[in-house]
Design an enzyme around this catalytic site. Structure first.
Site, PDB file in Angstrom:
ATOM      1  N   SER A 190       0.822  -1.215   0.000  1.00  0.00           N
ATOM      2  CA  SER A 190       0.000   0.000   0.000  1.00  0.00           C
ATOM      3  C   SER A 190       0.850   1.255   0.000  1.00  0.00           C
ATOM      4  O   SER A 190       0.366   2.328  -0.355  1.00  0.00           O
ATOM      5  CB  SER A 190      -0.856   0.039   1.267  1.00  0.00           C
ATOM      6  OG  SER A 190      -1.725  -1.045   1.316  1.00  0.00           O
ATOM      7  N   GLU A 226      -3.689   0.514  -8.835  1.00  0.00           N
ATOM      8  CA  GLU A 226      -2.519   1.357  -9.125  1.00  0.00           C
ATOM      9  C   GLU A 226      -1.383   0.454  -9.615  1.00  0.00           C
ATOM     10  O   GLU A 226      -1.087  -0.570  -8.988  1.00  0.00           O
ATOM     11  CB  GLU A 226      -2.063   2.110  -7.866  1.00  0.00           C
ATOM     12  CG  GLU A 226      -2.967   3.268  -7.498  1.00  0.00           C
ATOM     13  CD  GLU A 226      -2.519   3.996  -6.228  1.00  0.00           C
ATOM     14  OE1 GLU A 226      -2.538   5.234  -6.219  1.00  0.00           O
ATOM     15  OE2 GLU A 226      -2.156   3.319  -5.235  1.00  0.00           O
ATOM     16  N   HIS A 248      -1.256  -2.610  -7.126  1.00  0.00           N
ATOM     17  CA  HIS A 248      -1.941  -2.277  -5.870  1.00  0.00           C
ATOM     18  C   HIS A 248      -3.459  -2.340  -6.048  1.00  0.00           C
ATOM     19  O   HIS A 248      -4.066  -1.412  -6.583  1.00  0.00           O
ATOM     20  CB  HIS A 248      -1.491  -0.869  -5.414  1.00  0.00           C
ATOM     21  CG  HIS A 248      -2.092  -0.447  -4.119  1.00  0.00           C
ATOM     22  ND1 HIS A 248      -2.395   0.863  -3.832  1.00  0.00           N
ATOM     23  CD2 HIS A 248      -2.463  -1.152  -3.024  1.00  0.00           C
ATOM     24  CE1 HIS A 248      -2.908   0.933  -2.629  1.00  0.00           C
ATOM     25  NE2 HIS A 248      -2.969  -0.273  -2.123  1.00  0.00           N
ATOM     26  N   ASN A 307      -3.011   6.100  -1.019  1.00  0.00           N
ATOM     27  CA  ASN A 307      -2.837   6.155   0.438  1.00  0.00           C
ATOM     28  C   ASN A 307      -2.203   7.436   0.929  1.00  0.00           C
ATOM     29  O   ASN A 307      -2.298   7.764   2.107  1.00  0.00           O
ATOM     30  CB  ASN A 307      -2.080   4.923   0.923  1.00  0.00           C
ATOM     31  CG  ASN A 307      -3.023   3.744   1.011  1.00  0.00           C
ATOM     32  OD1 ASN A 307      -4.101   3.849   1.595  1.00  0.00           O
ATOM     33  ND2 ASN A 307      -2.667   2.639   0.384  1.00  0.00           N
TER      34      ASN A 307
HETATM   35  N1  LIG Z   1      -6.538  -4.264   3.768  1.00  0.00           N
HETATM   36  C1  LIG Z   1      -6.639  -3.397   2.777  1.00  0.00           C
HETATM   37  O1  LIG Z   1      -7.638  -2.669   2.655  1.00  0.00           O
HETATM   38  C2  LIG Z   1      -5.545  -3.289   1.746  1.00  0.00           C
HETATM   39  C3  LIG Z   1      -5.800  -2.621   0.538  1.00  0.00           C
HETATM   40  C4  LIG Z   1      -4.805  -2.568  -0.447  1.00  0.00           C
HETATM   41  C5  LIG Z   1      -3.562  -3.153  -0.190  1.00  0.00           C
HETATM   42  N2  LIG Z   1      -3.343  -3.770   1.010  1.00  0.00           N
HETATM   43  C6  LIG Z   1      -2.017  -4.363   1.202  1.00  0.00           C
HETATM   44  O2  LIG Z   1      -2.119  -5.770   0.972  1.00  0.00           O
HETATM   45  C7  LIG Z   1      -1.164  -6.457   1.808  1.00  0.00           C
HETATM   46  C8  LIG Z   1      -1.893  -7.461   2.671  1.00  0.00           C
HETATM   47  O3  LIG Z   1      -2.843  -6.762   3.459  1.00  0.00           O
HETATM   48  P1  LIG Z   1      -4.096  -7.528   4.100  1.00  0.00           P
HETATM   49  O4  LIG Z   1      -5.063  -6.481   4.496  1.00  0.00           O
HETATM   50  O5  LIG Z   1      -4.516  -8.643   3.231  1.00  0.00           O
HETATM   51  O6  LIG Z   1      -3.398  -8.093   5.426  1.00  0.00           O
HETATM   52  P2  LIG Z   1      -3.892  -9.317   6.335  1.00  0.00           P
HETATM   53  O7  LIG Z   1      -3.303  -9.079   7.672  1.00  0.00           O
HETATM   54  O8  LIG Z   1      -5.349  -9.520   6.211  1.00  0.00           O
HETATM   55  O9  LIG Z   1      -3.183 -10.599   5.641  1.00  0.00           O
HETATM   56  C9  LIG Z   1      -1.789 -10.747   5.582  1.00  0.00           C
HETATM   57  C10 LIG Z   1      -1.509 -12.227   5.359  1.00  0.00           C
HETATM   58  O10 LIG Z   1      -0.101 -12.402   5.176  1.00  0.00           O
HETATM   59  C11 LIG Z   1       0.252 -13.609   5.798  1.00  0.00           C
HETATM   60  N3  LIG Z   1       1.681 -13.602   6.055  1.00  0.00           N
HETATM   61  C12 LIG Z   1       2.374 -12.869   6.953  1.00  0.00           C
HETATM   62  N4  LIG Z   1       3.687 -13.157   6.873  1.00  0.00           N
HETATM   63  C13 LIG Z   1       3.813 -14.082   5.891  1.00  0.00           C
HETATM   64  C14 LIG Z   1       4.913 -14.794   5.340  1.00  0.00           C
HETATM   65  N5  LIG Z   1       6.158 -14.581   5.789  1.00  0.00           N
HETATM   66  N6  LIG Z   1       4.682 -15.688   4.355  1.00  0.00           N
HETATM   67  C15 LIG Z   1       3.428 -15.898   3.903  1.00  0.00           C
HETATM   68  N7  LIG Z   1       2.328 -15.272   4.383  1.00  0.00           N
HETATM   69  C16 LIG Z   1       2.534 -14.387   5.380  1.00  0.00           C
HETATM   70  C17 LIG Z   1      -0.582 -13.640   7.073  1.00  0.00           C
HETATM   71  O11 LIG Z   1      -0.677 -14.974   7.587  1.00  0.00           O
HETATM   72  C18 LIG Z   1      -1.915 -13.117   6.562  1.00  0.00           C
HETATM   73  O12 LIG Z   1      -2.745 -14.161   6.097  1.00  0.00           O
HETATM   74  C19 LIG Z   1      -0.434  -5.370   2.596  1.00  0.00           C
HETATM   75  O13 LIG Z   1       0.720  -5.022   1.901  1.00  0.00           O
HETATM   76  C20 LIG Z   1      -1.436  -4.227   2.592  1.00  0.00           C
HETATM   77  O14 LIG Z   1      -0.836  -2.976   2.771  1.00  0.00           O
HETATM   78  C21 LIG Z   1      -4.289  -3.863   1.975  1.00  0.00           C
END
Ligand SMILES: NC(=O)c1ccc[n+]([C@@H]2O[C@H](COP(=O)([O-])OP(=O)(O)OC[C@H]3O[C@@H](n4cnc5c(N)ncnc54)[C@H](O)[C@@H]3O)[C@@H](O)[C@H]2O)c1
Length: 305
Positions: free
Chosen positions: A133, A166, A154, A204
């Protein structure tokens, strides 16, 4: 075109669609995997947490079943889509992937380790996309052996609904890899917008300071959560208030993004609100844990074990 990079890029130009690995089965990874299989891609979904992988798979199956109930796809299409999805607890299973999208926790060290691991287990010509993000694509690419194959893709939450993606090239990203990312996004029925590699990109950089400021309003007693959200919904025509949206995104993700903005710009205007930090410390992460600025009794948490 004979070098490995161009062979990868060529594969995306042809039919049938290629194979894509999704690393991280949390809120975003599961949404990305769902959209991929609904658009004909074979997807491998990997997570280091077996619990998160299981919850992710269940949530994709439920979402696709809802599509059948609503008449958006037939039972046969549901079966075909689900057959294209392979959950795995072994990164080595991603060896056949043309492109891997990492969607793990928004922390540089975690993403850097994961990118290096993907590189170790996947083909040398695999395109490495990150769903970060706010973290610099150039900095993430620099931890890999092939920074020219790394690109930011993204997606937005919820992935099956949000049209915007993005596309963020790093300093060293090959233009053909950027084009591959663009084609992939278009093939998923989404609108790519190319932005350059600055902290938080466009989305963001604008959204998260607004959410952070809404949390300051709450912390300072300017208004309660519902009033803050109502002002933005009825006064600014936002479909969701900033605090509701923070609960949807995940308060841990919001905090990580604010920290990435603060670190990236070195400007105090991006300092995370102390109330946000306290709520994350308490494990009140929003919808995924059942409590954030609001309560969600029926939440199914992303198990972090
Ligand atoms: N939540 C949102 O609204 C949103 C929107 C756009 C982008 N993002 C980005 O997407 C990414 C994930 O966010 P999210 O909201 O899905 O987070 P989340 O916490 O829901 O999920 C993250 C996942 O990563 C896994 N994980 C952690 N370490 C790991 C590893 N070493 N190997 C494999 N898996 C691992 C965790 O077990 C978990 O299932 C981040 O970079 C976040 O910034 C999030």
């Amino acid at each position: 075109m004979t070098d490995p990079l161009h062979r990868t890029v060529d594969r995306f130009r042809g039919e049938p669609p290629g194979t894509i690995g999704v690393v991280g089965a949390g809120t975003m990874g599961r949404g990305i995997a769902e959209v991929l299989i609904r658009h004909g891609y074979t997807a491998f979904l990997y997570d280091s947490s077996t619990a998160s992988l299981r919850v992710g798979m269940e949530s994709i199956a439920r979402a696709i079943a809802r599509g059948v109930e609503k008449g958006r796809l037939t039972s046969e299409e549901r079966e075909t889509a689900l057959a294209r999805l392979q959950p795995t607890s072994e990164l080595a299973a991603l060896i056949g992937a043309d492109l891997v999208i990492e969607a793990v926790t928004e922390q540089f060290d975690i993403k850097a380790t994961v990118l290096r691991e993907i590189e170790r287990h996947c083909r040398p010509d695999v395109v490495l996309a990150t769903n970060t993000s706010a973290i610099s694509i150039t900095r993430l690419a620099a931890v890999t052996r092939r920074p020219e194959l790394v690109v930011g893709i993204h997606f937005f939450n919820p992935v099956p609904i949000m049209k915007l993606v993005e596309i963020v090239p790093g300093l060293q990203t090959d233009p053909e890899v950027v084009e591959t990312a663009r084609r992939l996004v278009v093939s998923l029925g989404k609108t790519p917008v190319r932005v350059s590699d600055h902290p938080g990109f466009v989305s963001n950089r604008l959204l998260m300071p607004m959410i952070n400021e809404a949390i300051y309003c709450l912390m300072e007693g300017v208004a309660d959560a519902q009033a803050v959200d109502t002002v933005m919904k009825l006064g600014m025509n936002h479909p969701m208030g900033p605090l509701e949206l923070a609960d949807l995104i995940g308060l841990d993700v919001c905090l990580d993004i604010m920290r990435a903005l603060f670190d990236g710009f070195k400007d105090s205007k991006y300092r995370p609100c102390p109330l946000l930090e306290r709520m994350v410390s308490a494990g009140w992460l929003g919808r995924k844990t059942g409590r954030g600025f609001y309560e969600y009794p029926a939440a199914s948490p992303n198990d972090k074990s």
